[in-house]
Design an enzyme around this catalytic site. Structure first.
Site, PDB file in Angstrom:
ATOM      1  N   LYS A 110       0.990  -1.248  -0.169  1.00  0.00           N
ATOM      2  CA  LYS A 110      -0.059  -0.102   0.100  1.00  0.00           C
ATOM      3  C   LYS A 110       0.915   1.319  -0.060  1.00  0.00           C
ATOM      4  O   LYS A 110       0.621   2.233  -0.884  1.00  0.00           O
ATOM      5  CB  LYS A 110      -1.015  -0.178   1.257  1.00  0.00           C
ATOM      6  N   ASN A 111       1.781   1.269   0.795  1.00  0.00           N
ATOM      7  CA  ASN A 111       2.580   2.306   1.251  1.00  0.00           C
ATOM      8  C   ASN A 111       3.744   2.689   0.015  1.00  0.00           C
ATOM      9  O   ASN A 111       4.416   3.868  -0.121  1.00  0.00           O
ATOM     10  CB  ASN A 111       3.305   2.482   2.430  1.00  0.00           C
TER      11      ASN A 111
ATOM     12  N   CYS B 234      -4.978  12.846  12.546  1.00  0.00           N
ATOM     13  CA  CYS B 234      -5.617  11.311  12.442  1.00  0.00           C
ATOM     14  C   CYS B 234      -5.285  10.792  13.873  1.00  0.00           C
ATOM     15  O   CYS B 234      -4.679  11.319  14.898  1.00  0.00           O
ATOM     16  CB  CYS B 234      -4.999  10.525  11.477  1.00  0.00           C
TER      17      CYS B 234
ATOM     18  N   ARG C  13       0.350  14.911  12.714  1.00  0.00           N
ATOM     19  CA  ARG C  13       0.927  14.582  11.523  1.00  0.00           C
ATOM     20  C   ARG C  13       1.005  15.805  10.640  1.00  0.00           C
ATOM     21  O   ARG C  13       0.213  15.873   9.515  1.00  0.00           O
ATOM     22  CB  ARG C  13       0.099  13.374  10.693  1.00  0.00           C
TER      23      ARG C  13
ATOM     24  N   ASP D 264       4.662   0.842  12.186  1.00  0.00           N
ATOM     25  CA  ASP D 264       3.598  -0.155  11.625  1.00  0.00           C
ATOM     26  C   ASP D 264       3.473  -1.331  12.062  1.00  0.00           C
ATOM     27  O   ASP D 264       2.428  -2.122  11.697  1.00  0.00           O
ATOM     28  CB  ASP D 264       3.474   0.167  10.088  1.00  0.00           C
TER      29      ASP D 264
ATOM     30  N   ARG E 159      -8.359  -0.423   4.834  1.00  0.00           N
ATOM     31  CA  ARG E 159      -7.682   0.537   3.938  1.00  0.00           C
ATOM     32  C   ARG E 159      -6.443  -0.149   3.796  1.00  0.00           C
ATOM     33  O   ARG E 159      -5.771   0.272   2.720  1.00  0.00           O
ATOM     34  CB  ARG E 159      -7.436   1.602   5.120  1.00  0.00           C
TER      35      ARG E 159
HETATM   36  C1  EPZ Z   1       4.214   6.854   6.343  1.00  0.00           C
HETATM   37  O1  EPZ Z   1       3.534   7.912   6.745  1.00  0.00           O
HETATM   38  C2  EPZ Z   1       3.248   5.688   6.267  1.00  0.00           C
HETATM   39  N1  EPZ Z   1       2.060   6.036   5.344  1.00  0.00           N
HETATM   40  C3  EPZ Z   1       2.585   5.307   7.694  1.00  0.00           C
HETATM   41  O2  EPZ Z   1       1.997   4.041   7.419  1.00  0.00           O
HETATM   42  C4  EPZ Z   1       4.152   5.031   8.470  1.00  0.00           C
HETATM   43  O3  EPZ Z   1       3.495   5.029   9.858  1.00  0.00           O
HETATM   44  C5  EPZ Z   1       4.940   6.264   8.481  1.00  0.00           C
HETATM   45  O4  EPZ Z   1       5.332   6.674   7.189  1.00  0.00           O
HETATM   46  C6  EPZ Z   1       6.105   6.114   9.211  1.00  0.00           C
HETATM   47  O5  EPZ Z   1       6.690   4.915   8.811  1.00  0.00           O
HETATM   48  C7  EPZ Z   1       2.116   6.054   4.052  1.00  0.00           C
HETATM   49  O6  EPZ Z   1       3.531   5.622   3.321  1.00  0.00           O
HETATM   50  C8  EPZ Z   1       1.052   6.147   3.179  1.00  0.00           C
HETATM   51  P1  EPZ Z   1       6.156  10.600   8.239  1.00  0.00           P
HETATM   52  P2  EPZ Z   1       3.976   9.571   6.813  1.00  0.00           P
HETATM   53  O7  EPZ Z   1       5.893  11.677   7.470  1.00  0.00           O
HETATM   54  O8  EPZ Z   1       4.647   9.839   5.535  1.00  0.00           O
HETATM   55  C9  EPZ Z   1       6.101  14.070  11.763  1.00  0.00           C
HETATM   56  C10 EPZ Z   1       0.212   2.815   7.755  1.00  0.00           C
HETATM   57  O9  EPZ Z   1      -0.108   2.137   8.895  1.00  0.00           O
HETATM   58  N2  EPZ Z   1       6.163  14.832  10.524  1.00  0.00           N
HETATM   59  O10 EPZ Z   1       7.617   9.885   8.159  1.00  0.00           O
HETATM   60  O11 EPZ Z   1       2.856  10.450   7.130  1.00  0.00           O
HETATM   61  C11 EPZ Z   1       4.641  13.222  11.641  1.00  0.00           C
HETATM   62  O12 EPZ Z   1       3.761  13.866  12.488  1.00  0.00           O
HETATM   63  C12 EPZ Z   1       0.504   4.269   7.942  1.00  0.00           C
HETATM   64  O13 EPZ Z   1       0.175   2.259   6.635  1.00  0.00           O
HETATM   65  C13 EPZ Z   1       5.993  16.200  10.908  1.00  0.00           C
HETATM   66  O14 EPZ Z   1       6.192  16.579  11.900  1.00  0.00           O
HETATM   67  O15 EPZ Z   1       4.824   9.592   7.923  1.00  0.00           O
HETATM   68  C14 EPZ Z   1       5.228  11.854  12.316  1.00  0.00           C
HETATM   69  O16 EPZ Z   1       5.210  12.111  13.720  1.00  0.00           O
HETATM   70  C15 EPZ Z   1       0.377   4.799   9.128  1.00  0.00           C
HETATM   71  N3  EPZ Z   1       6.026  17.203   9.827  1.00  0.00           N
HETATM   72  C16 EPZ Z   1       6.612  11.642  11.773  1.00  0.00           C
HETATM   73  O17 EPZ Z   1       6.935  12.891  11.304  1.00  0.00           O
HETATM   74  C17 EPZ Z   1       6.006  16.627   8.283  1.00  0.00           C
HETATM   75  O18 EPZ Z   1       5.814  17.369   7.608  1.00  0.00           O
HETATM   76  C18 EPZ Z   1       6.843  10.355  10.799  1.00  0.00           C
HETATM   77  O19 EPZ Z   1       5.670  10.917   9.627  1.00  0.00           O
HETATM   78  C19 EPZ Z   1       6.001  15.283   8.222  1.00  0.00           C
HETATM   79  C20 EPZ Z   1       5.942  14.462   9.292  1.00  0.00           C
END
Ligand code: EPZ
Length: 435
Positions: free
Chosen positions: A35-36, A130, A135, A319, A411
């Site tokens: 998915k990701n 969420c 996020r 995850d 999802r």
């Molecule tokens: C991706 O989310 C995945 N989703 C998530 O999987 C996964 O948990 C996550 O990466 C971490 O591995 C998809 O790929 C669609 P991040 P993403 O940006 O890109 C903070 C699942 O279960 N942050 O690496 O949203 C954020 O709040 C899902 O399949 C900022 O502060 O994750 C978080 O605490 C859930 N500012 C941390 O970084 C930003 O601009 C990691 O977020 C971006 C992120």
């Protein structure tokens, strides 16, 4: 097929799982496409005109949401066969991603970089928070600004525009998966070279970069924390196969260990699950890999407790935190999990405790007191992976478990109940009344 919410005589019904636990799992389970990886790759089809053939695309609710978004922007999607889709980009008819779709799936924000690469302007609804955390998207916007975009946030939308995207050096304060993907896609056609330092290194990002390079992009350092993207004039779409889903694979590995299973997991890339594998080996689990297929040897009663900290890749994946928590609850001894990626990712704890686990949370640390006797109960999924952990606990539990709000699970898991049923689990999808 009736929609998720089904009304009859003013009663509302939604899909739920009814599971009778204690059934040994035996047989084969094939892992679906990731998915990701599929979500950013699909967003990437917005960058250049032409015909894309994507294989191993999982049949998931989130993928259908991305299809709708792409169609709204002017692309045509055609299903060629199970998990293979043709995406036709004859030019974008809009540069706006509306709230009604973005609100249902945060990953919709991944269309911003590709639209900017194509049209030099984009307007995308800001994703809200969420269940697992606030996020924000500040790192994404910082990257677009560095590439020369003027950014405006108004009425819940981000608007970005630039006369030209210019390659530059970008340091990410945190190796965000989404920010890395969005910036890479914005930079592939920028003037000159972009270097992203402290980039995320997840296998899904590797897959996105390999997809872009297969169309003529010039990305180096793939799989490292330093990505170098030399902007090119043109990309030529083609055929691409998406990697297997490592999180789905990890979930089935935990199911096998929990249920003393005799399962062969097919189409899994264990090199994408190194930290997960090392942690389970530390507990005493044995892995037999053979040509992309996997067998797991483990005796629940002999496994040892561990301490785990979720980290960006190649660290332990957040995850797979909830799924591991069920396993650690079922073995002897006291274990500990520290969640460092999301500030609110222990929503499953109270539901697992209702099923008989004994988990104490203090800030971002969960202490798991083992040897839990899981018993069936009615529970509610709060998010995708929390939902998966409840299915795992239900497989082990004595008696019947009813899992509500499984739309979260739909999802990210393709035909989960069919795959588990094929392995001998007693699980049914039923219409449950919304109380
Ligand atoms: C991706 O989310 C995945 N989703 C998530 O999987 C996964 O948990 C996550 O990466 C971490 O591995 C998809 O790929 C669609 P991040 P993403 O940006 O890109 C903070 C699942 O279960 N942050 O690496 O949203 C954020 O709040 C899902 O399949 C900022 O502060 O994750 C978080 O605490 C859930 N500012 C941390 O970084 C930003 O601009 C990691 O977020 C971006 C992120």
């Amino acid at each position: 097929m009736k929609n998720e919410i089904w009304k009859e005589n003013c009663h509302m019904y939604v899909d739920g799982f009814v599971v009778n636990g204690g059934k040994r799992l035996k047989g084969k389970a094939r892992i679906s496409g990731s998915k990701n990886a599929a979500l950013p790759i699909l967003a990437g089809t917005l960058i250049a005109k032409g015909e894309y053939i994507l294989e191993n695309v999982p049949e998931l609710k989130d993928i259908r949401t991305m299809f709708k978004l792409l169609e709204n922007l002017g692309l045509e999607i055609e299903k060629l066969d199970e998990n293979t889709y043709k995406v036709l980009n004859k030019g974008l008819k809009s540069s706006e991603a509306k709230y009604d779709l973005v609100k249902t799936m945060r990953a919709s924000f991944l269309v911003m970089g590709p639209i900017l690469a194509n049209l030099k302007n984009a307007k995308v609804s800001l994703p809200g928070g969420c269940a697992i955390g606030a996020r924000p998207v500040n790192y994404h916007l910082k990257g677009f600004e560095a590439l020369g975009c003027k950014i405006k946030i108004e009425h819940g939308y981000v608007e970005a525009e630039a006369d030209e995207l210019i390659g530059t050096g970008i340091y990410l304060d945190f190796p965000s998966v989404g920010a890395t993907e969005n910036i890479v896609m914005a930079a592939v056609k920028a003037k000159g070279k972009t270097v992203i330092e402290n980039a995320a290194q997840e296998p899904e990002i590797e897959d996105l970069c390999n997809f872009l390079n297969s169309m003529g992009a010039k990305i180096e350092g793939i799989g490292t924390s330093r990505l170098e993207i030399e902007g090119v004039e043109e990309l030529i779409p083609g055929r691409y196969r998406i990697i297997p889903d490592r999180i789905e694979a990890g979930t089935f590995i935990v199911a096998s260990v929990l249920m003393d299973g005799d399962i062969e997991i097919e189409d899994v890339k264990m090199e994408h699950l190194e930290s997960f594998k090392l942690k389970l080996e530390e507990m005493g689990v044995k892995f037999e890999e053979n040509n992309g297929n996997l067998k797991i040897k483990a005796k629940l009663s002999e496994l040892k407790p561990i301490k785990v900290k979720t980290m960006p890749y190649p660290g332990y994946p957040t995850d797979l935190q909830a799924q591991l928590m069920v396993l650690l609850s079922a073995i002897n001894g006291v274990s500990e999990i520290k969640e460092t990626i999301f500030e609110n990712r222990f929503m499953h704890v109270s539901e697992l405790n209702r099923m008989g686990a004994n988990i104490e949370v203090d800030g971002n640390t969960a202490v798991i007191n083992g040897k839990a006797e899981f018993s069936g109960a009615e529970v509610m999924a709060s998010d995708l992976r929390a939902g998966a952990s409840m299915v795992l606990a239900a497989l082990l539990a004595q008696g019947e478990t009813i899992i509500n709000r499984i739309y979260h699970i739909d999802r990210g898991y393709e035909k989960l109940e069919d795959k588990l049923k094929k392995l001998g689990a007693d699980i049914k999808r039923e219409k449950l009344e919304v109380v």
